[in-house]
Design a protein around this motif. Structure first.
Motif, short mmCIF file in Angstrom:
data_model
loop_
_atom_site.label_atom_id
_atom_site.label_comp_id
_atom_site.label_asym_id
_atom_site.label_seq_id
_atom_site.Cartn_x
_atom_site.Cartn_y
_atom_site.Cartn_z
N ARG A 99 -44.56 98.23 67.63
CA ARG A 99 -45.57 99.26 67.78
C ARG A 99 -46.89 98.79 67.18
O ARG A 99 -47.94 98.91 67.77
N GLY A 100 -46.83 98.29 65.96
CA GLY A 100 -48.03 97.83 65.28
C GLY A 100 -48.68 98.95 64.48
O GLY A 100 -48.32 100.12 64.61
N ASP A 101 -49.63 98.57 63.67
CA ASP A 101 -50.34 99.53 62.83
C ASP A 101 -51.63 99.97 63.51
O ASP A 101 -52.30 99.18 64.17
N ILE A 102 -51.98 101.22 63.34
CA ILE A 102 -53.24 101.73 63.87
C ILE A 102 -54.37 101.22 62.98
O ILE A 102 -54.34 101.43 61.77
N PRO A 103 -55.34 100.52 63.55
CA PRO A 103 -56.45 100.00 62.73
C PRO A 103 -57.17 101.13 62.01
O PRO A 103 -57.29 102.25 62.53
N SER A 104 -57.68 100.83 60.83
CA SER A 104 -58.39 101.83 60.03
C SER A 104 -59.56 102.42 60.81
O SER A 104 -60.35 101.70 61.41
N GLY A 105 -59.64 103.75 60.80
CA GLY A 105 -60.74 104.44 61.45
C GLY A 105 -60.55 104.70 62.93
O GLY A 105 -61.37 105.34 63.58
N GLU A 106 -59.43 104.21 63.49
CA GLU A 106 -59.18 104.38 64.92
C GLU A 106 -58.28 105.59 65.15
O GLU A 106 -57.34 105.83 64.41
N VAL A 107 -58.55 106.34 66.19
CA VAL A 107 -57.79 107.55 66.48
C VAL A 107 -56.85 107.34 67.66
O VAL A 107 -55.68 107.71 67.63
N SER A 108 -57.34 106.73 68.72
CA SER A 108 -56.56 106.55 69.93
C SER A 108 -55.44 105.54 69.72
O SER A 108 -55.63 104.51 69.07
N PRO A 142 -41.77 103.41 56.77
CA PRO A 142 -42.50 104.27 55.83
C PRO A 142 -43.00 105.57 56.46
O PRO A 142 -43.28 106.53 55.73
N GLU A 143 -43.10 105.65 57.78
CA GLU A 143 -43.55 106.87 58.44
C GLU A 143 -42.39 107.74 58.92
O GLU A 143 -42.62 108.82 59.48
N SER A 144 -41.16 107.30 58.73
CA SER A 144 -40.01 108.06 59.25
C SER A 144 -39.81 109.34 58.43
O SER A 144 -40.06 109.38 57.23
N SER A 146 -36.82 110.86 58.24
CA SER A 146 -35.47 110.84 57.66
C SER A 146 -34.75 109.58 58.13
O SER A 146 -35.12 109.00 59.16
N PRO A 147 -33.70 109.16 57.42
CA PRO A 147 -32.91 108.02 57.89
C PRO A 147 -32.33 108.25 59.28
O PRO A 147 -32.29 107.32 60.10
N THR A 148 -31.89 109.48 59.56
CA THR A 148 -31.32 109.78 60.88
C THR A 148 -32.36 109.60 61.97
O THR A 148 -32.09 109.01 63.03
N SER A 149 -33.57 110.09 61.73
CA SER A 149 -34.65 109.94 62.70
C SER A 149 -35.00 108.47 62.90
O SER A 149 -35.21 108.03 64.04
N ASP A 150 -35.04 107.72 61.83
CA ASP A 150 -35.38 106.31 61.92
C ASP A 150 -34.37 105.55 62.78
O ASP A 150 -34.73 104.73 63.63
N LEU A 151 -33.09 105.82 62.55
CA LEU A 151 -32.04 105.18 63.34
C LEU A 151 -32.12 105.58 64.81
O LEU A 151 -31.88 104.76 65.71
N VAL A 211 -47.12 98.99 51.24
CA VAL A 211 -47.57 99.33 52.59
C VAL A 211 -46.41 99.47 53.55
O VAL A 211 -46.36 100.40 54.37
N CYS A 212 -45.45 98.55 53.48
CA CYS A 212 -44.38 98.51 54.49
C CYS A 212 -43.13 99.29 54.08
O CYS A 212 -42.21 99.43 54.88
N GLY A 213 -43.09 99.79 52.86
CA GLY A 213 -41.96 100.60 52.45
C GLY A 213 -40.77 99.82 51.92
O GLY A 213 -39.70 100.39 51.69
#
Length: 280
Positions: A99-108, A142-144, A146-151, A211-213
């Motif tokens: 997926r990649g990280d959203i660059p700082s300041g970018e919305v789309s 780091p954005e998940s 829950s563990p269930t959602s992440d899996l 940053v990456c959890g």
């Protein structure tokens, strides 16, 4: 002990002529371990796209298998379609789809929201041309929520057509083996290769991990901090920690090891030598 035969290494695309020379030297030093492939990262929002391709083609032209990272955040379908076409024309057969990280300041977020959508698109465009690696998170994204959602999101990537997964780095082998067990219960059967981050510099590692959890266990954090400015002793200790971790992973059945090199070879070569991996 004998290390698994499936070893791979990750590089980032260098910015300068000096960086290119340094990377080539590191690549040759690591190539003696007969890696399955070398992967090359892709900056946030595609910010290193041209340098990623240049690095991938340099590796490929030297006779090694190269796997470009492909990040879909901030990219549209036509951009990804053109990249896939270029890689096919050059004979590249493996991708790391993220997926990649959203660059700082970018919305789309572009045309893709999740890596599973990118994997689906690659398969729709290119069929079985590419071996597709995806990311896995034993200590959870780091954005998940829950563990269930992440899996669940991980399984979506597998169902979309991923051939294998590479994990975020970790320092607790139990986290990896528990993740394998949970993924298997969901019907996941692809190889899940542990990502290994050698300890180069504690301050840098702490920053990456926040940053990456990835969790740095308290005992390890305190030991590393205790070395202060004694970088040589800290790295020697860190190498021993990594050898122990790799031995646990391989003894437990890990299908290989994927090293995050930071474009350096010395520490990793020492780790692989201690693991008893044959050189070629």
């Amino acid at each position: 002990m004998k290390a698994a035969s499936v070893i791979s290494f990750e590089f980032f695309p260098p910015k300068t002529a000096e960086g290119i020379a340094k990377l080539r030297a590191a690549r040759e030093q690591l190539a003696v371990f007969a890696p399955k492939f070398f992967s090359v990262t892709f900056g946030a929002g595609g910010s290193t796209r041209d340098r990623t391709m240049e690095t991938v083609l340099d590796i490929h032209e030297q006779g090694y298998e190269a796997a470009p990272h492909l990040s879909c955040i901030s990219a549209d379908k036509e951009e990804i379609r053109q990249l896939l076409k270029q890689y096919q024309e050059k004979g590249i057969k493996r991708l790391v789809a993220l997926r990649g990280d959203i660059p700082s300041g970018e919305v789309s977020a572009g045309d893709f929201r999740y890596a599973s959508e990118l994997v689906e698109f690659i398969r729709a465009e290119t069929g079985d041309w590419f071996q597709i690696e995806v990311a896995a998170y034993p200590e959870f994204h780091p954005e998940s929520t829950s563990p269930t959602s992440d899996l669940k999101y991980f399984k979506r990537k597998v169902d979309a057509g991923a051939n294998a997964a590479i994990t975020q780095y970790f320092y607790n082998a139990d986290a990896y083996f528990q993740f394998l067990d949970q993924a298997e219960k969901l019907g996941v059967s692809i190889p899940i290769v542990p990502g290994v981050m050698p300890i180069y510099n504690f301050t840098q590692l702490a920053r990456f991990s926040s940053v990456c959890g990835a969790e740095i266990p308290r005992w390890l954090r305190l030991r590393l901090q205790d070395y202060g400015d004694d970088l040589a002793s800290m790295r020697a200790f860190g190498a021993d920690v990594m050898v122990d971790l790799c031995e646990q992973l391989l003894a437990g059945g890990a299908p290989g090891l994927h090293f995050y090199t930071l474009n350096q070879a010395g520490i990793i070569s020492g780790i692989l030598d201690q693991l008893g991996l044959d050189k070629h």
